[in-house]
Scaffold this active site. Structure first.
Site, short mmCIF file in Angstrom:
data_model
loop_
_atom_site.label_atom_id
_atom_site.label_comp_id
_atom_site.label_asym_id
_atom_site.label_seq_id
_atom_site.Cartn_x
_atom_site.Cartn_y
_atom_site.Cartn_z
N LYS A 116 1.10 -1.42 -0.01
CA LYS A 116 -0.24 0.16 0.19
C LYS A 116 0.95 1.37 0.41
O LYS A 116 0.73 2.45 -0.88
CB LYS A 116 -0.81 -0.38 1.45
CG LYS A 116 -2.05 -1.32 1.49
CD LYS A 116 -3.19 -1.23 2.35
CE LYS A 116 -3.75 -2.23 2.71
NZ LYS A 116 -4.65 -2.51 2.07
N ARG A 291 -6.52 -7.91 -9.08
CA ARG A 291 -6.84 -9.48 -9.95
C ARG A 291 -8.54 -9.42 -10.16
O ARG A 291 -9.26 -8.01 -9.95
CB ARG A 291 -7.04 -10.48 -8.17
CG ARG A 291 -7.42 -9.64 -6.81
CD ARG A 291 -7.58 -10.30 -6.21
NE ARG A 291 -7.71 -10.12 -5.08
CZ ARG A 291 -8.20 -9.49 -3.70
NH1 ARG A 291 -9.74 -9.07 -4.69
NH2 ARG A 291 -8.10 -8.64 -3.39
P1 ADP Z 1 -7.56 -3.92 3.09
O1 ADP Z 1 -6.44 -4.35 1.88
O2 ADP Z 1 -7.11 -3.87 4.85
O3 ADP Z 1 -8.73 -4.41 2.68
P2 ADP Z 1 -8.24 -1.48 2.68
O4 ADP Z 1 -7.34 -0.16 2.81
O5 ADP Z 1 -8.76 -1.77 1.55
O6 ADP Z 1 -8.25 -2.25 3.73
O7 ADP Z 1 -9.45 -0.59 3.46
C1 ADP Z 1 -10.60 -1.53 4.21
C2 ADP Z 1 -11.49 -0.93 4.64
O8 ADP Z 1 -11.47 -0.21 5.69
C3 ADP Z 1 -12.38 0.66 3.64
O9 ADP Z 1 -13.10 0.07 2.56
C4 ADP Z 1 -12.58 1.45 4.83
O10 ADP Z 1 -13.65 0.89 5.26
C5 ADP Z 1 -11.88 0.78 5.96
N1 ADP Z 1 -10.81 2.34 5.87
C6 ADP Z 1 -9.70 2.13 4.87
N2 ADP Z 1 -8.81 3.02 5.42
C7 ADP Z 1 -9.36 4.19 5.84
C8 ADP Z 1 -9.53 5.22 6.87
N3 ADP Z 1 -7.98 6.26 6.02
N4 ADP Z 1 -10.62 6.06 7.28
C9 ADP Z 1 -11.45 5.20 6.89
N5 ADP Z 1 -11.88 3.83 6.96
C10 ADP Z 1 -11.09 3.39 6.65
#
Ligand code: ADP
Length: 663
Positions: A116, A291
């Site tokens: 990330k 993916r």
């Molecule tokens: P993963 O790869 O573990 O799924 P993500 O970065 O895609 O992690 O984030 C998953 C979820 O976490 C997002 O869909 C959102 O609901 C929450 N989230 C992630 N980053 C933030 C943030 N900066 N502020 C609020 N919620 C967040």
């Protein structure tokens, strides 16, 4: 185009890939673990290769085994599905080294987007908006804390290698920072073997909106619009939809362009998803998944495209089938993830056999992507997803009606499911208004997790009807088998004819035992309910647990499944589990003055002895048959002449149990 591909996955996604391959005339090879020898994905493919023991780490995650299987069967390409090896750059490289096409992006794109932190650096350079935060290499505790203070609390500490919501902690104040950082690092180290952390401003009420992108080897990149995946539990998606409700068209176009820019920036090829958080009319990149995503069907429904077909075309070196100008979204689609899990117990997975699995009827508006069939088991080894239910209609309101109806049609017995929970989300007024956010479930906790309700009169009536109809059907088949189809016992109408033949049934509902009394009538039954109501009912058993009933003149359909001592009543999208405590039958004297066994069984208790004087209705003997206890009562005042059996004896259908004479 390939003539044979291997699908390096299991469950619904393996079945779904196989379906498209078959349609395109491409042969498929499944791989399976010891736990999956009879799994649906094995049946869905033309060939199958066993690759190891049940745990994924010893089978589905061993790239070398999968490549061997591809060599063995002559598969030219591998579709990794999602999860497992789908974002494993080493596996993608190993495929290339063996001359097998990996259906995914170039390994370099997997590597840069797998981190990330790295992906945020790339996106920053490509001018894609980011959540304010820190994604630098300096991982010193003090640096991270200072960055958190600079960003301003609340912040999110997030594992750079993260996925599935793991290694993520919200920190609301400086004092909590150290502990949260340590916990997130431990979790990340365990799950991903990498504890690099990044810090982001924690948005207080964002939506998760993602862009589906597609690129070919000729440099063409398009987006297939957005999906809103805001409804999440523990940062995992529960219901997804496309398009995102109420999204400003200008912003939608900007997000699409940002997705395309992101893909171009890393020389992307194939299907990818660029994920954004969206709040206060602004959007911020969070990560890219390299993916096909679980929720890709909602995009397929609104674009009319088959994304697995696109993947196959791109992997074979063909150009994208459509340009951006050719694509336009139509209508609205929802996807609900149906899981074997218990929402009331913090969504803990539920394992066991799918004793009954009734799915909504598929058609132009309803699609069910599943990898299990009735009789299959949900094991501890893999994701407990039962199916993805996808619906489409011309607009969101119509699609939501479809979703509600299809969820109510879903019937599962044998494991706990989230179906009622999904139904509650679909029925929620805010959800209907498009008021989704990643805090939706938390905000509506009270209505989405209602306390267990006692079974209502309708459920009790259906349960009682099922029990008496089942008994009647069994008695009839016994009579046929006994060679005397005209035996009075084949009637099983309250055991014997009389003015008011009735059958009392005790059911356990939660902690309570409730009694319903079924009175046999010429044209059906009358049922006395615990609240004092009496309702008229009739009905018929249908194939596969189906029960069609008419209760007080209203037609009702349900599915009732017997699970050992329990009865699972599935109706109107709800599951009621009732324990069958006992069904107390009353047996009237036959013409000869003898009391006979209404069905084969075992004598549990004898309450009288020869010579005893008894009064009408007095309990004489308890017989256990079909796990139900039947009390044989005196039909009239009299004297017991003979007791033919003792406790523990087996008795045949129709055997004389007690002989009585008049007082
Ligand atoms: P993963 O790869 O573990 O799924 P993500 O970065 O895609 O992690 O984030 C998953 C979820 O976490 C997002 O869909 C959102 O609901 C929450 N989230 C992630 N980053 C933030 C943030 N900066 N502020 C609020 N919620 C967040």
């Amino acid at each position: 185009m390939f003539t044979k591909i291997l699908i390096a996955n299991r469950g619904e996604i393996a079945c779904r890939v196989a379906r498209t391959a078959r349609r395109m005339g491409i042969k498929t090879v499944a791989v399976f673990s010891d736990a999956d020898a009879g799994a649906q994905h094995v049946l869905a493919c033309d060939e199958a290769v066993r690759i190891g023991p049940a745990p994924a780490a010893e089978s589905y995650l061993i790239g070398a085994r999968i490549l061997e299987a591809a060599k063995l069967t002559g598969a030219q390409a591998i579709h990794p599905g999602y999860g497992f090896l789908s974002e494993n750059a080493a596996f993608a490289r190993a495929c290339a080294a063996e001359g097998v096409v990996f259906m995914g992006p170039p390994p370099e794109a997997i590597v840069s987007m797998g981190s990330k932190s790295e992906s945020k650096r790339l996106m920053e350079a490509a001018k894609v908006p980011l959540v304010p935060g820190y994604h630098g290499d300096d991982q010193d505790d003090v640096t991270l804390l200072n960055e958190a203070k600079r960003i301003g609390f609340p912040v999110l500490v997030k594992a750079s290698a993260g996925g599935g919501g793991k290694g993520m902690r919200v920190v609301r104040a400086e004092g909590e920072f150290d502990a949260a950082l340590a916990a997130a690092r431990r979790e990340a180290k365990n799950a991903f073997g990498d504890d690099t952390m990044l810090i982001e401003k924690y948005l207080d009420n964002p939506r998760h909106v993602e862009i589906q992108v597609f690129a070919d080897t000729q440099g063409n990149v398009v987006h297939l619009f957005e999906r809103d995946c805001s409804v999440q539990r523990r940062h995992q998606k529960v219901i997804e939809e496309a398009p995102a409700p109420g999204l400003d068209p200008k912003l939608r176009a900007e997000m699409g362009a940002a997705g395309v820019a992101a893909a171009k920036a890393i020389g992307y090829v194939g299907a990818g998803t660029v994920e954004f958080l969206y709040q206060d009319n602004a959007f911020y990149f969070i990560e890219m998944n390299t993916r096909l995503q679980v929720e890709h069907p909602v995009t397929e429904m609104i674009t009319g495209q088959d994304l697995v077909e696109w993947q196959l075309l791109v992997a074979a070196g063909d150009p994208l089938p459509l340009t951006q100008a050719d694509l336009s979204p139509q209508g609205h689609a929802f996807e609900a993830r149906v899981y074997a899990e218990d929402p009331a117990r913090d969504f803990a997975p539920s394992t066991g056999k799918l004793v009954h699995l009734g799915q909504p009827m598929e058609g132009p508006h309803v699609r069910v992507d599943t990898g299990v069939a009735q009789g299959d088991s949900v094991s501890i080894f893999y994701d407990p997803m039962i199916a993805k239910l996808i619906v489409w209609d011309r607009d969101r309101a119509a699609a939501l009606r479809r979703l509600r109806a299809a969820l109510a049609d879903y019937k599962v017995a044998g494991v706990s499911t989230n179906l009622e929970f999904l139904g509650a989300v679909a029925a929620n007024a805010d959800f209907a208004e498009g008021g989704v956010s990643t805090r939706f479930i938390e905000t509506h906790e009270e209505t989405l997790f209602p306390d267990r309700q006692p079974a209502d009169g309708e459920v009790l009536t259906l349960a009682a009807l099922y029990l008496v109809l089942t008994e009647r059907a069994e008695a009839a088949s016994r009579a046929v088998n006994s060679g005397d189809p005209f035996s009075p016992w084949s009637l099983a109408n309250g055991w014997r004819l009389n003015d008011d033949n009735h059958h009392a049934i005790d059911l356990k509902d939660g902690g309570e035992t409730v009694r319903v009394v079924v009175h046999y009538r010429r044209d059906g039954f009358e049922v006395d309910l615990p609240d004092g109501d009496r309702v008229g009912v009739r009905g018929e058993l249908e194939a596969d647990g189906g029960l069609s009933a008419e209760i007080s003149g209203l037609a009702r359909r349900a599915t009732v499944v017997r699970l050992g001592e329990d009865l699972v009543v599935l109706t109107k999208g709800k599951q009621h589990v009732l324990g069958v405590v006992s069904a107390v039958g009353e047996v009237e004297a036959d013409a000869g003055g003898g009391l006979t066994a209404p069905m084969p069984g075992k004598v549990v208790q004898v309450m009288v002895a020869a010579g005893d004087t008894v009064t009408k209705g007095q309990a004489l003997l308890v017989l256990e048959a079909m796990k139900m206890e039947t009390t044989i009562a005196a039909p009239a005042d009299g004297v017991v002449k003979d007791v033919c059996f003792g406790a523990g004896d087996q008795v045949d259908d129709g055997a004389a149990l007690i002989v009585m004479e008049d007082a």
